[in-house]
Design a protein around this motif. Structure first.
Motif, PDB file in Angstrom:
ATOM      1  N   SER A 148      35.768  -0.408  -4.924  1.00  0.00           N
ATOM      2  CA  SER A 148      35.520  -1.379  -3.863  1.00  0.00           C
ATOM      3  C   SER A 148      36.558  -1.216  -2.754  1.00  0.00           C
ATOM      4  CB  SER A 148      35.587  -2.796  -4.424  1.00  0.00           C
ATOM      5  OG  SER A 148      36.917  -3.125  -4.771  1.00  0.00           O
ATOM      6  N   ALA A 149      36.319  -1.897  -1.622  1.00  0.00           N
ATOM      7  CA  ALA A 149      37.240  -1.810  -0.481  1.00  0.00           C
ATOM      8  C   ALA A 149      38.640  -2.273  -0.840  1.00  0.00           C
ATOM      9  CB  ALA A 149      36.689  -2.645   0.678  1.00  0.00           C
ATOM     10  N   HIS A 150      38.728  -3.202  -1.789  1.00  0.00           N
ATOM     11  CA  HIS A 150      40.033  -3.746  -2.161  1.00  0.00           C
ATOM     12  C   HIS A 150      40.602  -3.085  -3.407  1.00  0.00           C
ATOM     13  CE1 HIS A 150      40.197  -7.052   0.801  1.00  0.00           C
ATOM     14  NE2 HIS A 150      38.881  -7.023   0.711  1.00  0.00           N
ATOM     15  N   GLY A 151      40.015  -1.934  -3.801  1.00  0.00           N
ATOM     16  CA  GLY A 151      40.610  -1.142  -4.870  1.00  0.00           C
ATOM     17  C   GLY A 151      40.078  -1.385  -6.261  1.00  0.00           C
ATOM     18  N   GLY A 152      39.129  -2.287  -6.412  1.00  0.00           N
ATOM     19  CA  GLY A 152      38.544  -2.521  -7.735  1.00  0.00           C
ATOM     20  C   GLY A 152      37.646  -1.368  -8.141  1.00  0.00           C
ATOM     21  N   SER A 153      37.517  -1.140  -9.447  1.00  0.00           N
ATOM     22  CA  SER A 153      36.661  -0.064  -9.943  1.00  0.00           C
ATOM     23  C   SER A 153      35.448  -0.649 -10.640  1.00  0.00           C
ATOM     24  CB  SER A 153      37.434   0.842 -10.909  1.00  0.00           C
ATOM     25  OG  SER A 153      37.879   0.093 -12.036  1.00  0.00           O
ATOM     26  N   GLY A 154      34.395   0.140 -10.715  1.00  0.00           N
ATOM     27  CA  GLY A 154      33.179  -0.306 -11.381  1.00  0.00           C
ATOM     28  C   GLY A 154      32.184   0.822 -11.477  1.00  0.00           C
ATOM     29  N   ILE A 155      30.988   0.495 -11.907  1.00  0.00           N
ATOM     30  CA  ILE A 155      29.893   1.451 -11.943  1.00  0.00           C
ATOM     31  C   ILE A 155      28.721   0.878 -11.159  1.00  0.00           C
ATOM     32  CG2 ILE A 155      30.578   2.525 -14.112  1.00  0.00           C
ATOM     33  CD1 ILE A 155      28.330   0.801 -15.469  1.00  0.00           C
TER      34      ILE A 155
END
Length: 606
Positions: A148-155
């Motif tokens: 994400s733009a704020h550095g979060g990760s995901g799928i």
């Protein structure tokens, strides 16, 4: 107008078909996952089959739902046992939500059991039929990692291709960058790389025009429609808010951000036949707010209302089956302003008038408003009907703001001319791009009228009527579940939110209780809430709110509110039309009248 970016992106489906035909490989069975509808996918399969290429093409968007619609025989189904996949970078219920609205798609009497499965990318289904038959099926749900733009990760869902040989061995298995993903990525990259000013707002209006070969598909019997243009709109809009929040040094979700007006304009490209379109067109422009948006579709009809008095306006409002235009609203509220005058007024960013009328009576006052979030249309008409009904009570005492955010409302009307039943979150906030209730500095513009109406009336209760998506809300290019809004991703019935200063908790609790009791008497609402709540609970696996007499309700301390108590109503109304909208604003009006009546006794005892 400044053209920031222009691009054409090869359509994945037609490009992939051409590749397969150039190298037929008849000993392989190919599978493709892309963001296309059934008609186009079947047309591509037939084109390949005619030349000896074996292929099956699936939807990368909500693959389980598509598999049930396209591959499963549900006639005579007795039960379905679903094991949904898990992933360490996704919420535990992510794939339960992606399966929505499966629980409503099964035949009457069939049971559904969902439970967590393996840490992989596959749904496992076990089906049992009334005649004793059993069937097992696995459904692949392709996903890739993202940040994400704020550095979060995901799928997040993605394109994919596989190939099996005649022995059933998997000889090719890899992600494939689809046109849908590429269009989103190019738009985001072009905007991120542009040299924006150092301070907000960064632009007047940011217009992102895209012509997709995507699809919109209703799911029979559920009220749901899967729409890739709508999903693209939602993902671009909220992803850009996140980008500009970071650019401004703001925290994720900061509603005070004033980037300018972000306008994703995502449309289905016209095609003479399902595979005629070869490319996706993408253009991004920065323009002043004074420059009109492109039309290219029919305008709404002119205002048709000219009520002679408050009772006439009440009758007209009760019959509204679409969100009224700004001109229609002006006509419908005019009898109130004729009777009680203008108590306070301001102008929007684009120069539209915002005003409150004030009926002084002997009872305890309230402030009533709609349209803070302009795509939440039942609140506008529900507040109108509530004000008109209260005006016909001799001793009533209230201030009323018809539409707090007319610029957003005008944008929502523009969207509805070509996509009347999408949720259109880009019209939610003001033309500055902020939430007017969170604005914390001058010029107050839209935010001034609410403050002035509270001061003029000395009200201790604010009724703020809102709505939320009437069908599933997804962001399929940034994790699927809308970040920060996971409570609102699928409908759960008419919802009450009470915000109160700490020393007003007893009054807030009493108000919630009495309004919830009164809502039991609204014809059709208890059944409506039960149905939506059951489906929500089936697919969310949780219930992070209390129920008061069958109505979802949350209580929140807010010591900084303009009034000691605020009641926020939330009806799943984005965007409903016809009888569904009439029901929505009827419920909203009932909540207004119930809250007003209850407040007279509650505040008397304080």
């Amino acid at each position: 107008m400044t053209l920031l970016f222009s691009s054409t992106i090869d359509r994945t489906l037609t490009h992939w078909v051409a590749e397969r035909l150039a190298q037929p490989q008849p000993d392989l069975l190919w599978q493709l996952w892309c963001f296309e509808g059934l008609t186009a996918r079947r047309a591509a399969e037939q084109q390949l089959a005619q030349l000896g290429v074996r292929a099956r093409i699936h939807s990368a968007y909500k693959p389980l739902v598509h598999a049930v619609l396209e591959d499963l025989d549900t006639a005579g189904l007795q039960s379905l046992h679903l094991h949904y996949p898990l992933h360490e970078d996704a919420a535990p219920n992510r794939f339960m939500l992606e399966a929505y609205p499966l629980a409503a798609m099964l035949p009457p009497g069939a049971t559904l059991q969902m439970q967590a499965g393996q840490h992989n990318s596959t749904y496992a289904l076990q089906l049992h039929y009334q005649d004793g038959r059993s069937h097992q099926l696995q459904v692949f749900a392709p996903n890739r990692a993202f940040q994400s733009a704020h550095g979060g990760s995901g799928i997040t869902p993605c394109g994919w291709q596989q190939a099996h040989n005649d022995e059933g061995e998997l000889v090719h298995d890899a992600a494939l960058l689809s046109d849908y993903e590429a269009a989103y990525a190019q738009a985001m990259q072009a905007i991120a790389q542009h040299a924006w000013p150092q301070t907000e707002p960064f632009f007047g209006r940011l217009h992102i025009a895209m012509q997709l070969p995507g699809f919109e598909q209703a799911i029979a019997g559920t009220g749901e429609t899967m729409s890739t243009p709508e999903a693209m709109h939602e993902d671009l809009y909220f992803s850009l808010l996140e980008h500009f929040q970071k650019l401004s040094g703001r925290a994720a979700g900061d509603r005070r951000l004033q980037p300018g007006q972000i306008v994703p304009d995502i449309r289905m490209a016209a095609q003479s036949q399902p595979l005629a379109l070869k490319v996706i067109d993408l253009q991004i422009r920065a323009l002043p707010l004074s420059e009109p948006l492109p039309e290219g579709h029919d305008r709404l009809p002119p205002a048709a209302f000219s009520p002679n008095n408050i009772a006439d306006a009440d009758t007209n409002a009760a019959q509204l089956q679409r969100a009224p235009s700004l001109d229609q609203m002006r006509a419908l509220v005019q009898p109130l302003f004729d009777a009680y005058g203008t108590a306070c007024s301001s102008q929007s960013v684009q120069g539209r008038s915002i005003a409150a009328t004030y009926k002084k009576g002997s009872q305890h006052p309230i402030v009533l408003s709609g349209g803070q979030h302009a795509n939440e249309i039942s609140g506008v008409t529900g507040a109108l009907r509530g004000a008109l009904a209260l005006a016909q009570q001799a001793d009533s005492h209230f201030a009323y703001i018809p539409i707090e955010n007319p610029d957003g409302y005008d944008l929502h009307q523009w969207y509805c001319r070509y996509a009347p039943e999408q949720m259109h979150h880009a019209a939610r906030y003001t033309a500055l791009g902020d939430d007017l209730a969170y604005r914390d500095h001058a010029p107050w513009l839209e935010g001034a009228v609410r403050r002035d109406a509270v001061a003029a009336s000395a009200a201790q209760l604010h009724l703020s009527l809102h709505g939320y998506p009437a069908h599933e809300w997804t962001r399929p290019l940034s994790g699927y579940v809308p970040q920060g809004f996971d409570l609102w991703t699928i409908p759960k019935g008419f919802f009450l939110i009470l915000r109160y200063r700490e020393d007003w908790q007893p009054q807030a609790e009493a108000l919630a209780e009495q309004v919830a009791l009164a809502l039991l008497r609204v014809e059709g609402l208890p059944e409506y809430n039960r149905r939506q709540l059951a489906l929500y609970q089936s697919h969310s696996g949780r219930q992070p709110f209390a129920l008061r007499h069958g109505t979802p309700c949350t209580m929140q301390v807010d010591n900084d509110g303009l009034t000691p108590v605020s009641l926020i109503t939330e009806f799943p109304d984005q965007t409903v039309v016809g009888d569904a909208l009439v029901f929505a604003h009827t419920v909203q009006c009932a909540a207004v009248l119930a809250a007003y009546a209850a407040w007279q006794d509650i505040v008397q005892t304080r």
